[in-house]
Write an enzyme that holds these catalytic residues in place. Structure first.
Site, mmCIF file in Angstrom:
data_model
loop_
_atom_site.group_PDB
_atom_site.id
_atom_site.type_symbol
_atom_site.label_atom_id
_atom_site.label_comp_id
_atom_site.label_asym_id
_atom_site.label_seq_id
_atom_site.Cartn_x
_atom_site.Cartn_y
_atom_site.Cartn_z
ATOM 1 N N ASN A 10 0.883 -1.172 0.000
ATOM 2 C CA ASN A 10 0.000 0.000 0.000
ATOM 3 C C ASN A 10 0.913 1.212 0.000
ATOM 4 O O ASN A 10 1.449 1.595 1.038
ATOM 5 C CB ASN A 10 -0.878 -0.043 1.252
ATOM 6 C CG ASN A 10 -1.809 1.146 1.353
ATOM 7 O OD1 ASN A 10 -1.765 2.064 0.529
ATOM 8 N ND2 ASN A 10 -2.643 1.151 2.366
ATOM 9 N N ARG A 91 -2.640 -2.127 -3.344
ATOM 10 C CA ARG A 91 -3.823 -1.305 -3.149
ATOM 11 C C ARG A 91 -3.719 -0.110 -4.092
ATOM 12 O O ARG A 91 -2.720 0.610 -4.067
ATOM 13 C CB ARG A 91 -3.893 -0.822 -1.710
ATOM 14 C CG ARG A 91 -5.048 0.125 -1.506
ATOM 15 C CD ARG A 91 -5.101 0.653 -0.097
ATOM 16 N NE ARG A 91 -6.288 1.467 0.074
ATOM 17 C CZ ARG A 91 -6.319 2.613 0.749
ATOM 18 N NH1 ARG A 91 -5.228 3.075 1.315
ATOM 19 N NH2 ARG A 91 -7.428 3.290 0.859
ATOM 20 N N HIS A 180 -12.587 3.164 0.052
ATOM 21 C CA HIS A 180 -12.581 2.179 1.161
ATOM 22 C C HIS A 180 -13.386 0.943 0.768
ATOM 23 O O HIS A 180 -13.880 0.208 1.627
ATOM 24 C CB HIS A 180 -13.205 2.733 2.458
ATOM 25 C CG HIS A 180 -12.433 3.820 3.131
ATOM 26 N ND1 HIS A 180 -13.042 4.840 3.841
ATOM 27 C CD2 HIS A 180 -11.106 4.047 3.245
ATOM 28 C CE1 HIS A 180 -12.134 5.642 4.349
ATOM 29 N NE2 HIS A 180 -10.942 5.196 3.995
ATOM 30 N N ARG A 241 -9.939 15.804 7.078
ATOM 31 C CA ARG A 241 -10.779 16.189 5.919
ATOM 32 C C ARG A 241 -12.153 16.649 6.385
ATOM 33 O O ARG A 241 -12.731 16.071 7.299
ATOM 34 C CB ARG A 241 -10.946 14.980 4.986
ATOM 35 C CG ARG A 241 -9.712 14.660 4.178
ATOM 36 C CD ARG A 241 -9.888 13.380 3.382
ATOM 37 N NE ARG A 241 -8.977 12.349 3.847
ATOM 38 C CZ ARG A 241 -9.055 11.058 3.532
ATOM 39 N NH1 ARG A 241 -9.997 10.625 2.730
ATOM 40 N NH2 ARG A 241 -8.191 10.198 4.020
ATOM 41 N N GLU A 384 -7.890 -5.026 5.354
ATOM 42 C CA GLU A 384 -7.780 -4.766 3.918
ATOM 43 C C GLU A 384 -6.645 -5.576 3.300
ATOM 44 O O GLU A 384 -6.741 -6.012 2.159
ATOM 45 C CB GLU A 384 -7.571 -3.266 3.681
ATOM 46 C CG GLU A 384 -8.842 -2.459 3.947
ATOM 47 C CD GLU A 384 -8.589 -0.977 4.131
ATOM 48 O OE1 GLU A 384 -8.059 -0.603 5.204
ATOM 49 O OE2 GLU A 384 -8.911 -0.199 3.242
#
Ligand code: AMP
Length: 399
Positions: A10, A91, A180, A241, A384
């Site tokens: 990732n 990813r 996601h 964010r 993940e």
């Protein structure tokens, strides 16, 4: 022994997280993180067999970082280059309209991911750097791209379409993509398994609450809505964010505050959310500030919960009723307070949290609603890396 193992990568703009794991058993052979790539002082922390090996010093680029990681693998008993690994799973944040399933990587795929960079300027170039480095260092090992947007590819038109000039939207790939996805897919599958139910027969709402945060509404295994949009900025309040804002704020900042568009982008992505309101982005620090009576931290928390509940309400109605609500990721898995506040006062909808179950110190996937509650409320740890490793193995097996 490495041949059964999948290396999951990732890669971010200045970091690479990785894990070497067995997709069958989910056992992790080694994991680690390369940080501060391209800065004066980089660092790597590599964990294998209960031992941690560290490296400090400049790391010029992603290839240099991965090369050092491979040396560390060799030092700790996994010589990836000579023993080989089954596959490398990457990813990739944005698959655009092009990629909606795990994809075996070749030159054309790398080019297409690179071309999607305008949709994810912070992420896709970093993902490409990771892919190119891994291809260089492990030639001959199949490499598979797993896209964060893929699960949401089939969102219904009404949920994925922005109400802006359709010609402009079409010309610039503007639609809601969702992110996601690997986590929402994995967690909703685990939730169905935990309940012993066919995922095809369940209406689910999943809250992935980490540094980034998103929610999804899933009917019969297929997502019908999600909070993130063209970029991972829309929706819930996150660590740094803003999530949803009036888009008029952007024009106002440009005109009245004389910000340029990169400053606005930076403001909304890096200096907003929990951090913008309270000064800290880590939820544990936020909790400490709240306990110390800090009013800005309290407000940040209240805004965060307010936004969660707004989407919970929307998704309850969109689904026409829900069977399971699941919390995952750093905050979702670890903050009983957030879970309790997000679902407070909803018994008339069959939604309740059992205080003892909610606060039990348990890391496993579990139910936190009273057993007789109509709606199952669950905590399911996301994974993940495991989902990516399994997807990579499947793509390789399918040839
Ligand atoms: P993630 O992006 O999934 O790694 O989640 C990171 C977020 O989870 C950070 O805001 C952390 O503060 C938060 N987090 C991690 N552990 C805890 C905890 N024990 N209680 C509350 N928040 C936590």
């Amino acid at each position: 022994m490495s041949e059964d193992l999948v290396l999951v990568i990732n890669s971010g703009s200045s970091s690479i997280k990785y894990q070497l794991l067995d997709p069958e058993t989910s056992a992790v052979a080694a994991s680690g993180m390369v940080e501060r790539i391209g800065e004066a002082e980089g660092g790597i922390e590599h964990k294998a067999d209960g031992k941690t090996v560290e490296h400090r010093g400049p790391i010029a680029d992603h290839t240099a970082g991965l090369r050092l990681v491979f040396d560390m693998f060799a030092e700790t008993g996994h010589d990836l280059a000579s023993e080989g690994v089954h596959a490398v799973g990457h990813r990739v944040v944005h698959g655009g309209e092009v990629f909606y399933r795990p994809t075996l990587i070749d030159d054309g795929v790398v080019e297409a991911i690179s071309e999607l960079s305008s949709l994810a300027p912070l992420h896709n170039p970093a993902n490409v750097a990771g892919i190119e480095s891994a291809r260089e260092l492990l030639p001959g090992v199949p490499q598979v791209a797993v896209f964060d947007t893929a699960f949401f590819h089939g969102l219904p038109a009404a949920a994925k379409t922005y109400a802006i000039d359709a010609k402009v939207a079409a010309a610039h790939g503007i639609r809601r993509y969702g992110f996601h996805g690997t986590s929402h897919e994995y967690v909703s599958g685990q939730a169905a398994a935990l309940l012993g139910r066919d995922p095809g027969a369940l209406n689910q709402i999943v809250f992935h609450l980490g540094n980034g945060a998103s929610a999804s509404a899933i009917r019969g295994g297929n997502p019908v809505d999600t909070t993130m949009g063209l970029t991972p900025l829309e929706g819930l309040v996150m660590g740094t964010r803003s999530g949803d804002i009036d888009p008029g704020i952007v024009a106002h900042l440009v005109r009245s505050a004389r910000m340029d568009i990169d400053q606005v982008d930076e403001l909304l992505n890096r200096d907003s959310g929990i951090k913008g309101l309270s000064g800290v982005n880590d939820f544990r620090e936020l909790q400490r500030l709240i306990d110390a009576g800090d009013p800005a931290a309290r407000l940040a928390y209240d805004v965060y919960i307010h936004r969660l509940r707004r989407y919970l309400g929307a998704y309850l109605i969109e689904l026409g009723g829900v069977d399971a609500i699941t919390f995952t990721a750093g905050v979702g898995e670890n903050s009983p307070q957030v879970r309790a506040d997000a679902l407070a006062g909803l018994t008339r909808f069959g939604i309740a949290v059992d205080p003892d179950r909610n606060t039990a110190k348990d890391r496993a996937a579990r139910r936190i609603s009273p057993l007789d509650a109509e709606v199952a409320v669950l905590v399911v740890p996301t994974n993940e890396e495991l989902a990516i490793a399994r997807a990579a193995r499947e793509v390789v097996a399918a040839g």
